[in-house]
Scaffold this motif. Structure first.
Motif, short mmCIF file in Angstrom:
data_model
loop_
_atom_site.label_atom_id
_atom_site.label_comp_id
_atom_site.label_asym_id
_atom_site.label_seq_id
_atom_site.Cartn_x
_atom_site.Cartn_y
_atom_site.Cartn_z
N SER A 173 11.67 -3.42 3.17
CA SER A 173 11.22 -4.66 2.56
C SER A 173 10.13 -5.32 3.41
CB SER A 173 12.40 -5.62 2.41
OG SER A 173 12.96 -5.90 3.69
N LEU A 174 9.58 -6.35 2.89
CA LEU A 174 8.60 -7.18 3.60
C LEU A 174 7.30 -6.43 3.91
CD1 LEU A 174 10.98 -9.05 6.08
CD2 LEU A 174 10.23 -9.77 3.80
N PHE A 175 6.98 -5.40 3.14
CA PHE A 175 5.75 -4.64 3.38
C PHE A 175 4.54 -5.57 3.38
CE2 PHE A 175 2.75 -1.21 3.18
CZ PHE A 175 1.75 -1.64 2.33
N SER A 176 4.54 -6.54 2.47
CA SER A 176 3.34 -7.34 2.27
C SER A 176 2.98 -8.20 3.48
CB SER A 176 3.51 -8.23 1.04
OG SER A 176 4.57 -9.14 1.25
N ILE A 231 -5.90 -3.55 7.83
CA ILE A 231 -6.02 -4.50 6.74
C ILE A 231 -4.84 -5.47 6.82
CG2 ILE A 231 -4.85 -2.88 5.17
CD1 ILE A 231 -6.64 -4.04 2.90
N THR A 232 -5.14 -6.75 6.73
CA THR A 232 -4.09 -7.75 6.82
C THR A 232 -3.35 -7.88 5.50
OG1 THR A 232 -5.47 -9.59 6.10
CG2 THR A 232 -5.56 -9.01 8.45
N SER A 233 -2.30 -8.68 5.55
CA SER A 233 -1.53 -8.92 4.33
C SER A 233 -2.39 -9.61 3.27
CB SER A 233 -0.30 -9.76 4.64
OG SER A 233 -0.67 -10.98 5.27
N ALA A 234 -3.40 -10.34 3.70
CA ALA A 234 -4.29 -11.03 2.77
C ALA A 234 -5.42 -10.15 2.28
CB ALA A 234 -4.86 -12.28 3.43
N GLY A 235 -5.51 -8.93 2.83
CA GLY A 235 -6.56 -8.02 2.38
C GLY A 235 -7.82 -8.03 3.22
N ASN A 236 -7.80 -8.71 4.35
CA ASN A 236 -8.97 -8.70 5.23
C ASN A 236 -9.00 -7.39 6.01
OD1 ASN A 236 -9.81 -11.41 4.58
ND2 ASN A 236 -8.04 -12.10 5.78
N SER A 266 -7.55 0.35 1.91
CA SER A 266 -7.06 -0.53 0.85
C SER A 266 -5.53 -0.52 0.87
CB SER A 266 -7.57 -0.07 -0.52
OG SER A 266 -7.15 1.26 -0.79
N ARG A 267 -4.96 -1.53 0.24
CA ARG A 267 -3.51 -1.60 0.20
C ARG A 267 -3.04 -2.09 -1.16
NH1 ARG A 267 -1.45 -5.43 4.76
NH2 ARG A 267 0.59 -5.18 3.76
N ASP A 268 -1.84 -1.69 -1.51
CA ASP A 268 -1.21 -2.14 -2.74
C ASP A 268 0.17 -2.65 -2.34
OD1 ASP A 268 0.28 -2.31 -5.14
OD2 ASP A 268 -1.03 -0.87 -6.11
N ASN A 269 0.33 -3.96 -2.33
CA ASN A 269 1.58 -4.54 -1.87
C ASN A 269 2.73 -4.32 -2.85
OD1 ASN A 269 0.52 -5.43 0.55
ND2 ASN A 269 -0.08 -7.41 -0.30
N VAL A 270 2.42 -4.06 -4.09
CA VAL A 270 3.47 -3.79 -5.07
C VAL A 270 3.99 -2.37 -4.87
CG1 VAL A 270 4.01 -3.58 -7.51
CG2 VAL A 270 2.54 -5.44 -6.71
N LYS A 271 3.09 -1.43 -4.75
CA LYS A 271 3.49 -0.02 -4.55
C LYS A 271 3.85 0.27 -3.10
CE LYS A 271 0.61 1.79 -8.30
NZ LYS A 271 -0.50 2.71 -8.65
#
Length: 114
Positions: A26-29, A50-55, A69-74
């Protein structure tokens, strides 16, 4: 957090590869996610993160060639690598970090032939 990297392989110079990292837990984002690499006889170095905010942040030699890139849902992060060079040959590791605690994936080999 457990991390599973995939997508490495052998490619000719100038080619492209896409690495993926899947995270469990959990808490990946809230984690800063990143890719590091380690070539034989060299220290592990940052490729991009890449930060949780996408920076995003890239090592100088990767700017303009690599995209993280990141996908917080996946719960995944990807690293698109273009215009690969023999000097990019290394084992690439997925990383998750928060408050100085680091988690590492198992690494995936990228080999670029000239």
């Amino acid at each position: 957090v457990q991390l599973q990297a995939s997508g490495g392989g052998l490619v000719q110079a100038g080619g492209s590869l896409r690495l993926s990292c899947a995270a469990s837990g959990s808490l990946f984002s809230i984690y800063r996610m990143g890719w590091y690499r380690q070539a034989p006889g060299k220290q592990r170095e940052l490729v991009a993160d890449i930060t949780s905010a996408g920076n995003t942040n890239y090592a100088d030699s990767m700017k303009g060639r690599f995209t993280i890139s990141r996908d917080n849902v996946k719960r995944t992060i990807d690293l698109q690598m273009n215009d690969l060079k023999p000097g990019d040959t290394a084992v690439y590791y997925c990383n998750a970090a928060r408050f100085g605690v680091n988690f590492w994936g198992q690494g995936t080999q990228v080999t670029v032939s000239s």
